[in-house]
Structures are given as structure tokens and as C-alpha cells.
Motif scaffolding. Structure first.
Motif, PDB file in Angstrom:
ATOM      1  N   GLY A   6       7.289  17.071   1.649  1.00 16.80           N
ATOM      2  CA  GLY A   6       7.709  17.498   2.973  1.00 16.80           C
ATOM      3  C   GLY A   6       6.901  16.864   4.089  1.00 16.80           C
ATOM      4  O   GLY A   6       7.362  16.773   5.232  1.00 16.80           O
ATOM      5  N   GLU A   7       5.703  16.421   3.781  1.00 19.47           N
ATOM      6  CA  GLU A   7       4.819  15.842   4.787  1.00 19.47           C
ATOM      7  C   GLU A   7       5.067  14.352   5.021  1.00 19.47           C
ATOM      8  O   GLU A   7       4.703  13.812   6.057  1.00 19.47           O
ATOM      9  N   LEU A   8       5.669  13.682   4.065  1.00 15.93           N
ATOM     10  CA  LEU A   8       5.819  12.228   4.178  1.00 15.93           C
ATOM     11  C   LEU A   8       6.654  11.802   5.380  1.00 15.93           C
ATOM     12  O   LEU A   8       6.323  10.837   6.059  1.00 15.93           O
ATOM     13  N   ARG A   9       7.728  12.500   5.644  1.00 19.97           N
ATOM     14  CA  ARG A   9       8.569  12.144   6.805  1.00 19.97           C
ATOM     15  C   ARG A   9       7.796  12.347   8.098  1.00 19.97           C
ATOM     16  O   ARG A   9       7.915  11.559   9.032  1.00 19.97           O
ATOM     17  N   SER A  10       6.989  13.398   8.154  1.00 14.90           N
ATOM     18  CA  SER A  10       6.160  13.641   9.327  1.00 14.90           C
ATOM     19  C   SER A  10       5.165  12.506   9.520  1.00 14.90           C
ATOM     20  O   SER A  10       4.994  11.986  10.631  1.00 14.90           O
ATOM     21  N   LEU A  11       4.517  12.096   8.437  1.00  9.75           N
ATOM     22  CA  LEU A  11       3.552  10.990   8.515  1.00  9.75           C
ATOM     23  C   LEU A  11       4.248   9.694   8.902  1.00  9.75           C
ATOM     24  O   LEU A  11       3.738   8.924   9.724  1.00  9.75           O
TER      25      LEU A  11
ATOM     26  N   ARG B 285      -3.838  17.092   1.320  1.00  8.03           N
ATOM     27  CA  ARG B 285      -4.609  16.056   0.620  1.00  8.03           C
ATOM     28  C   ARG B 285      -3.768  14.789   0.692  1.00  8.03           C
ATOM     29  O   ARG B 285      -2.555  14.823   0.477  1.00  8.03           O
ATOM     30  N   VAL B 286      -4.403  13.658   0.984  1.00 11.33           N
ATOM     31  CA  VAL B 286      -3.686  12.392   1.107  1.00 11.33           C
ATOM     32  C   VAL B 286      -4.313  11.382   0.159  1.00 11.33           C
ATOM     33  O   VAL B 286      -5.531  11.219   0.123  1.00 11.33           O
TER      34      VAL B 286
ATOM     35  N   MET C 186       0.852  -1.157   0.000  1.00 10.85           N
ATOM     36  CA  MET C 186       0.000   0.000   0.000  1.00 10.85           C
ATOM     37  C   MET C 186       0.903   1.226   0.000  1.00 10.85           C
ATOM     38  O   MET C 186       1.964   1.228   0.613  1.00 10.85           O
ATOM     39  N   GLN C 187       0.488   2.264  -0.708  1.00 13.57           N
ATOM     40  CA  GLN C 187       1.264   3.492  -0.785  1.00 13.57           C
ATOM     41  C   GLN C 187       0.408   4.676  -0.368  1.00 13.57           C
ATOM     42  O   GLN C 187      -0.783   4.715  -0.649  1.00 13.57           O
ATOM     43  N   VAL C 188       1.032   5.638   0.284  1.00 15.09           N
ATOM     44  CA  VAL C 188       0.380   6.881   0.659  1.00 15.09           C
ATOM     45  C   VAL C 188       1.141   8.006  -0.012  1.00 15.09           C
ATOM     46  O   VAL C 188       2.371   8.060   0.055  1.00 15.09           O
ATOM     47  N   GLU C 189       0.408   8.884  -0.682  1.00 19.69           N
ATOM     48  CA  GLU C 189       1.030  10.002  -1.365  1.00 19.69           C
ATOM     49  C   GLU C 189       0.476  11.304  -0.801  1.00 19.69           C
ATOM     50  O   GLU C 189      -0.721  11.440  -0.604  1.00 19.69           O
ATOM     51  N   THR C 190       1.364  12.225  -0.534  1.00 10.99           N
ATOM     52  CA  THR C 190       1.010  13.574  -0.120  1.00 10.99           C
ATOM     53  C   THR C 190       2.217  14.439  -0.422  1.00 10.99           C
ATOM     54  O   THR C 190       3.166  13.967  -1.053  1.00 10.99           O
ATOM     55  N   GLY C 191       2.235  15.665   0.003  1.00 10.42           N
ATOM     56  CA  GLY C 191       3.374  16.532  -0.254  1.00 10.42           C
ATOM     57  C   GLY C 191       4.662  15.908   0.254  1.00 10.42           C
ATOM     58  O   GLY C 191       4.693  15.295   1.322  1.00 10.42           O
TER      59      GLY C 191
END
Length: 116
Positions: A8-13, A77-78, A1-6
Motif C-alpha cells: 500500500g505504501e509503494l504508490r505513495s512513495l 520499513r524500507v 535498483m528496487q525499493v521494497e516496502t508495504g
């Protein structure tokens, strides 16, 4: 499964999911940074990849994702991709959350590449 967002936000998530005790037990979380193809301008898509294990709960995952999103100043947006299924979280309304959980509980469609 993959999650895409900005990007810069991925490391936070990633950090948020790794800090969640339930997610830490049932999900492996890695960020994969894309590299632009020759001749392309800009950056390639960065993706948070999740490999789920025993005890993984779609509802717990979506609620952790919603909680993280609500902690962000600009509420990004995610997009969640699982096989051929794509779920987008924009406003995290009750209906959107229920649709995301149902979609993730349904067996995936398309090529999974070995990941759940």
C-alpha cells in the motif's frame, strides 16, 4: 535498483519521488506488482523499480526517501536492493542514512539486469 516496502505504501512513495524536482530529473520510477506462483497463498511482492540517469545523487535519493518515510503515520520499513547490495531503513538514524548513502554510491555487486 528496487525499493521494497508495504504494498500500500509503494504508490505513495512513487508519487513522492515523482513530485520531487531533483528525482523527477534523474530517476524513472515504476511499480511492478507481483503475482503469486501457482499453489502459493497470499500476494506476491510488489516492488518500486528505479532506473537512475545522469545527475542522480545517492544522498538526494536517500534524503527524499527518509522525508517520505517520516511523512507516513506508521513509518514503514524500507528495503533498497541494488544488485547484490541490500540496504534497510528502519529508524533513519544518522548512521543508517550515512550507511545507505555509502552503499548506494559504491558500485553495485551481483546481477543488475541492466538497471542502475
Amino acid at each position: 535498483m528496487q525499493v521494497e516496502t508495504g504494498a500500500g505504501e509503494l504508490r505513495s512513495l512513487q508519487g513522492w519521488l515523482r513530485a520531487d524536482p531533483e528525482m523527477r530529473r534523474s530517476v524513472t520510477v515504476d511499480v511492478h506488482c507481483g503475482v503469486p506462483a501457482p499453489g502459493e497463498m497470499g500476494t506476491a511482492l510488489d516492488v518500486l523499480e528505479l532506473v537512475t540517469g545522469n545527475g542522480w545523487s545517492a544522498a538526494s535519493f536517500v534524503l527524499a526517501l527518509v522525508a517520505w518515510r517520516q511523512s507516513r503515520p506508521q513509518r514503514p520499513r524500507v528495503e533498497i536492493r541494488r544488485g547484490g547490495t541490500v540496504v534497510v531503513l528502519t529508524d533513519c538514524s544518522e548512521e543508517e542514512i550515512e550507511r545507505a548513502v555509502r552503499s548506494l554510491e559504491t558500485p553495485p555487486t551481483g546481477d543488475e539486469g541492466g538497471n542502475q
